[in-house]
Enzyme design. Structure first.
Site, PDB file in Angstrom:
ATOM      1  N   ASP A  26      65.766  89.223  10.249  1.00  0.00           N
ATOM      2  CA  ASP A  26      67.044  88.721  10.764  1.00  0.00           C
ATOM      3  C   ASP A  26      68.241  89.407  10.126  1.00  0.00           C
ATOM      4  OD1 ASP A  26      65.582  86.925  12.334  1.00  0.00           O
ATOM      5  OD2 ASP A  26      65.496  85.498  10.676  1.00  0.00           O
TER       6      ASP A  26
ATOM      7  N   GLY B  72      69.865  91.869  11.409  1.00  0.00           N
ATOM      8  CA  GLY B  72      70.786  92.394  12.417  1.00  0.00           C
ATOM      9  C   GLY B  72      70.246  93.681  13.034  1.00  0.00           C
ATOM     10  N   LYS B  73      68.915  93.795  13.065  1.00  0.00           N
ATOM     11  CA  LYS B  73      68.293  95.011  13.617  1.00  0.00           C
ATOM     12  C   LYS B  73      68.627  95.169  15.085  1.00  0.00           C
ATOM     13  CE  LYS B  73      64.326  93.316  12.320  1.00  0.00           C
ATOM     14  NZ  LYS B  73      64.804  92.173  11.524  1.00  0.00           N
TER      15      LYS B  73
ATOM     16  N   LYS C  15      71.277  94.200  16.750  1.00  0.00           N
ATOM     17  CA  LYS C  15      72.648  94.677  16.939  1.00  0.00           C
ATOM     18  C   LYS C  15      72.745  96.185  16.672  1.00  0.00           C
ATOM     19  CE  LYS C  15      77.116  94.571  14.830  1.00  0.00           C
ATOM     20  NZ  LYS C  15      78.266  93.806  14.404  1.00  0.00           N
TER      21      LYS C  15
ATOM     22  N   GLY D 185      63.270  87.761  16.901  1.00  0.00           N
ATOM     23  CA  GLY D 185      64.402  87.277  17.681  1.00  0.00           C
ATOM     24  C   GLY D 185      65.558  88.202  17.359  1.00  0.00           C
ATOM     25  N   HIS D 186      65.895  89.074  18.278  1.00  0.00           N
ATOM     26  CA  HIS D 186      66.944  90.073  18.033  1.00  0.00           C
ATOM     27  C   HIS D 186      68.151  89.750  18.914  1.00  0.00           C
ATOM     28  CE1 HIS D 186      63.846  93.237  16.455  1.00  0.00           C
ATOM     29  NE2 HIS D 186      63.828  92.101  15.794  1.00  0.00           N
TER      30      HIS D 186
ATOM     31  N   GLN E  68      60.734  92.122  12.296  1.00  0.00           N
ATOM     32  CA  GLN E  68      60.427  91.624  10.952  1.00  0.00           C
ATOM     33  C   GLN E  68      61.053  92.574   9.897  1.00  0.00           C
ATOM     34  OE1 GLN E  68      57.427  91.584  13.295  1.00  0.00           O
ATOM     35  NE2 GLN E  68      58.600  89.821  13.886  1.00  0.00           N
TER      36      GLN E  68
ATOM     37  N   ARG F 222      64.869  77.273  13.028  1.00  0.00           N
ATOM     38  CA  ARG F 222      64.729  76.798  11.647  1.00  0.00           C
ATOM     39  C   ARG F 222      65.881  77.287  10.773  1.00  0.00           C
ATOM     40  NH1 ARG F 222      58.900  78.888   9.925  1.00  0.00           N
ATOM     41  NH2 ARG F 222      59.570  80.652  11.192  1.00  0.00           N
TER      42      ARG F 222
ATOM     43  N   ARG G 231      67.560  79.026   7.834  1.00  0.00           N
ATOM     44  CA  ARG G 231      67.111  80.139   6.999  1.00  0.00           C
ATOM     45  C   ARG G 231      67.495  79.861   5.550  1.00  0.00           C
ATOM     46  NH1 ARG G 231      69.785  84.322  11.250  1.00  0.00           N
ATOM     47  NH2 ARG G 231      68.110  84.382  12.795  1.00  0.00           N
TER      48      ARG G 231
HETATM   49  P1  GDP Z   1      67.432  90.700  13.805  1.00  0.00           P
HETATM   50  O1  GDP Z   1      66.231  89.845  13.935  1.00  0.00           O
HETATM   51  O2  GDP Z   1      67.353  91.605  12.604  1.00  0.00           O
HETATM   52  O3  GDP Z   1      67.788  91.466  15.045  1.00  0.00           O
HETATM   53  O4  GDP Z   1      68.649  89.697  13.512  1.00  0.00           O
HETATM   54  P2  GDP Z   1      68.939  88.304  14.290  1.00  0.00           P
HETATM   55  O5  GDP Z   1      69.526  88.624  15.609  1.00  0.00           O
HETATM   56  O6  GDP Z   1      67.773  87.402  14.218  1.00  0.00           O
HETATM   57  O7  GDP Z   1      70.006  87.654  13.305  1.00  0.00           O
HETATM   58  C1  GDP Z   1      71.210  88.281  13.005  1.00  0.00           C
HETATM   59  C2  GDP Z   1      72.348  87.349  13.439  1.00  0.00           C
HETATM   60  O8  GDP Z   1      73.554  87.809  12.868  1.00  0.00           O
HETATM   61  C3  GDP Z   1      72.601  87.349  14.928  1.00  0.00           C
HETATM   62  O9  GDP Z   1      73.040  86.091  15.314  1.00  0.00           O
HETATM   63  C4  GDP Z   1      73.684  88.401  15.126  1.00  0.00           C
HETATM   64  O10 GDP Z   1      74.482  88.173  16.274  1.00  0.00           O
HETATM   65  C5  GDP Z   1      74.484  88.186  13.890  1.00  0.00           C
HETATM   66  N1  GDP Z   1      75.145  89.389  13.335  1.00  0.00           N
HETATM   67  C6  GDP Z   1      74.695  90.665  13.316  1.00  0.00           C
HETATM   68  N2  GDP Z   1      75.555  91.442  12.626  1.00  0.00           N
HETATM   69  C7  GDP Z   1      76.561  90.630  12.191  1.00  0.00           C
HETATM   70  C8  GDP Z   1      77.734  90.848  11.392  1.00  0.00           C
HETATM   71  O11 GDP Z   1      78.013  91.939  10.926  1.00  0.00           O
HETATM   72  N3  GDP Z   1      78.513  89.729  11.155  1.00  0.00           N
HETATM   73  C9  GDP Z   1      78.207  88.488  11.637  1.00  0.00           C
HETATM   74  N4  GDP Z   1      79.012  87.476  11.351  1.00  0.00           N
HETATM   75  N5  GDP Z   1      77.111  88.262  12.408  1.00  0.00           N
HETATM   76  C10 GDP Z   1      76.292  89.319  12.654  1.00  0.00           C
HETATM   77  P1  IMO Z   2      62.972  89.412  13.267  1.00  0.00           P
HETATM   78  O1  IMO Z   2      62.434  90.623  13.972  1.00  0.00           O
HETATM   79  C1  IMO Z   2      62.389  86.415  10.154  1.00  0.00           C
HETATM   80  C2  IMO Z   2      58.256  85.216   9.329  1.00  0.00           C
HETATM   81  C3  IMO Z   2      57.886  83.791   9.630  1.00  0.00           C
HETATM   82  C4  IMO Z   2      56.834  83.553   8.554  1.00  0.00           C
HETATM   83  C5  IMO Z   2      56.116  84.902   8.487  1.00  0.00           C
HETATM   84  C6  IMO Z   2      54.828  84.967   9.294  1.00  0.00           C
HETATM   85  O2  IMO Z   2      63.813  88.540  14.115  1.00  0.00           O
HETATM   86  O3  IMO Z   2      63.611  89.802  11.967  1.00  0.00           O
HETATM   87  P2  IMO Z   2      54.366  85.165  11.916  1.00  0.00           P
HETATM   88  O4  IMO Z   2      54.710  84.236  13.046  1.00  0.00           O
HETATM   89  O5  IMO Z   2      54.908  86.541  12.078  1.00  0.00           O
HETATM   90  O6  IMO Z   2      52.891  85.161  11.606  1.00  0.00           O
HETATM   91  O7  IMO Z   2      55.067  84.490  10.627  1.00  0.00           O
HETATM   92  O8  IMO Z   2      57.047  85.853   8.983  1.00  0.00           O
HETATM   93  N1  IMO Z   2      58.855  85.973  10.458  1.00  0.00           N
HETATM   94  C7  IMO Z   2      60.148  86.275  10.555  1.00  0.00           C
HETATM   95  N2  IMO Z   2      61.195  85.925   9.783  1.00  0.00           N
HETATM   96  N3  IMO Z   2      62.583  87.230  11.217  1.00  0.00           N
HETATM   97  C8  IMO Z   2      61.534  87.611  11.980  1.00  0.00           C
HETATM   98  O9  IMO Z   2      61.648  88.528  12.958  1.00  0.00           O
HETATM   99  C9  IMO Z   2      60.264  87.096  11.695  1.00  0.00           C
HETATM  100  N4  IMO Z   2      59.041  87.236  12.262  1.00  0.00           N
HETATM  101  C10 IMO Z   2      58.196  86.545  11.492  1.00  0.00           C
HETATM  102  O10 IMO Z   2      58.983  82.924   9.493  1.00  0.00           O
HETATM  103  O11 IMO Z   2      57.454  83.349   7.317  1.00  0.00           O
HETATM  104 MG    MG Z   3      65.722  87.823  14.119  1.00  0.00          MG
END
Ligand code: GDP
Ligand code: IMO
Ligand code: MG
Length: 426
Positions: free
Chosen positions: A13, A15-16, A18, A40-41, A224, A303, A305
């Site tokens: 999570d 910010g991959k 983005k 979840g991206h 991840q 959930r 974080r």
């Molecule tokens: P990923 O799984 O690595 O793609 O990241 P997620 O999308 O799960 O979580 C990143 C969250 O941070 C998302 O809600 C994005 O919209 C948000 N986000 C990404 N870059 C920034 C930033 O520079 N500032 C803020 N405030 N939010 C950001």
């Molecule tokens: P993105 O790509 C954050 C975590 C789960 C758990 C562990 C194993 O959005 O960054 P799994 O369902 O993969 O067997 O769960 O990995 N996990 C993540 N945590 N971002 C994710 O993906 C995740 N994908 C799995 O919360 O701790």
């Molecule tokens: Mg994510």
């Protein structure tokens, strides 16, 4: 010209999504290489938010070919719901391609994931319960079904029968649950999924190599993160694939010599969902503040974080195992209101200072972080559009991180929007 890899450097999570969306502007294809819909991206474009689980984050551009590589585990039902969601928002998904070698997630994988977690009790991993681990386990056991098996009902049935023959007694005797029905699953996969998935199935190895041989740049999008990597993460609190840069080669079929850039994405602090060690975890008001301001609730599972300070020990390890060429720091704006900001530069264990990430889990569980405390900038960064507009304290924070981690900061996020990015190389 070659391939750029995007990797998460912490526990996900970062910010991959983005940054994949941002870099995809100059690429021709974006390939997801591991994981599944545990990811979840999020991409925010002109106020509209897109939460992607399986479809590569380049999909929002008409010029991009989004590719689900051989290393991904695909739940076909989830994939079809996601493409339908995108189409309903006006996004064309007709160029989406899926490797015939990608393994599938079946309903029994999802059930097993939940049942295994329940049986672990207080030792549960906190998985996303998407069936990721059980599907990769079948792949390793060589009993998995691949996307290509959808294209031949006879083979599909034969393989599924073998799986259910072993699985159903386990469901009954170990878990006291009903087994799974061959006909029911076959009916759904053949009648509902196959007609819509079949046109997407492609020899993705030829596809990506034709792009590379034509001199185009492609992007390999990690899900991840480094510390959730099956080999390099905090095992067993990891996912069941290799999100590190080496996994990008295996899961996409692009050899290492084509990779010319590895972008490590890191939050200006850290979050983790699920169980496992986390040396710089915060349990105080500052942690609550970061969760509130950063909206730190899972894109996927909702959930909360777990928050913590930026950890340079982890980042040095991530730099090494990924051959990271640069860092993209996100969510700098989330720290805007803090008076001071801590950065972990080393750990202490048994009176000794450690600067390399400990391989031994019981050491990791017992380290005390050594912090440097830097002044906050107490300025709203969300409207900053150029590096020169950054307050001195924010620029100093980034320089400190860069120096401690030994990798240049190239991109900085100051908000969720596509345009809220500072490009330090520009
Ligand atoms: P990923 O799984 O690595 O793609 O990241 P997620 O999308 O799960 O979580 C990143 C969250 O941070 C998302 O809600 C994005 O919209 C948000 N986000 C990404 N870059 C920034 C930033 O520079 N500032 C803020 N405030 N939010 C950001
Ligand atoms: P993105 O790509 C954050 C975590 C789960 C758990 C562990 C194993 O959005 O960054 P799994 O369902 O993969 O067997 O769960 O990995 N996990 C993540 N945590 N971002 C994710 O993906 C995740 N994908 C799995 O919360 O701790
Ligand atoms: Mg994510």
């Amino acid at each position: 010209m070659g391939a750029t890899v995007i990797v998460g450097t912490q526990w996900g999570d970062e910010g991959k999504g983005k940054f994949t969306d941002l870099l995809a502007r100059d690429m021709t294809a974006v390939v997801r290489f591991q994981g599944g819909h545990n990811a979840g991206h999020t991409i925010v474009v002109e106020g509209e938010s897109f939460a992607l689980q399986l479809v590569p984050s380049g999909v929002l551009y008409p010029h991009i070919t989004p590719v689900i590589g051989n290393g991904v585990v695909v739940d076909p039902g989830v994939l079809l719901r996601e493409t339908a969601m995108l189409e309903s928002k006006g996004v064309d998904t007709s160029k989406l391609r899926v490797s015939g070698n990608a393994h599938m997630i079946f309903p029994y994988h999802q059930s097993l994931d939940a049942l295994q977690e329940r049986h672990l009790g207080k030792n549960k991993l906190g998985t996303t319960k998407r069936g990721i681990g059980p599907s990769y386990a079948d792949k390793s056991m060589r009993t998995g079904l691949r996307i290509q098996d959808l294209l031949d009902e006879k083979i599909f049935r034969q393989k599924l029968e073998v799986v259910l023959h072993q699985l159903n007694p386990v469901m009954a005797r170990v878990y006291n649950k009903l087994g799974f029905d061959l006909e029911e699953i076959t009916e759904t996969f053949m009648n509902e999924y196959r007609p819509k998935i079949e046109p997407m199935v492609t020899d993705t190895i030829s596809l990506v190599h034709e792009e590379l041989e034509a001199g185009h740049e492609i992007l390999l999008e990690g899900a991840q993160a480094t510390f959730l990597d099956l080999d390099h993460g905090t095992y067993p609190y990891v996912t069941s694939s290799n999100p590190t840069a080496g996994g990008a080669c295996v899961g996409s079929g692009v050899g290492p010599m084509y990779i010319d850039r590895v972008v490590g994405v890191a939050k200006a602090y850290i979050t983790r969902v699920g169980a496992g060690p986390f040396p710089t975890e915060l349990f105080d008001d500052v942690g609550d503040h970061i969760v509130d301001v950063g909206h730190e609730y899972g894109t996927n599972t909702g959930r909360r974080r777990r928050p913590g300070w930026f950890d340079c020990v982890m980042m040095r390890y991530a730099r090494r195992v990924n051959s990271m060429t640069e860092l993209a720091i996100t969510k700098l704006d989330v720290l805007d209101d803090l008076d001071t900001i801590k950065v972990c530069v080393a750990y202490e264990h048994d009176g000794k200072r450690i600067t390399d990430f400990p391989y031994h889990q019981s050491v990791l569980h017992n380290v005390t972080p050594v912090y440097e405390e830097l002044p906050g900038w107490k300025t709203d960064l969300t409207g900053v559009t150029d590096r020169s507009e950054l307050p001195m304290a924010a620029a100093d924070y980034l320089s400190f991180v860069e120096e401690q981690c030994g990798v240049p900061v190239r991109l900085v996020g100051v908000g969720p929007g596509r345009k809220q990015v500072l490009d330090f190389a520009a």
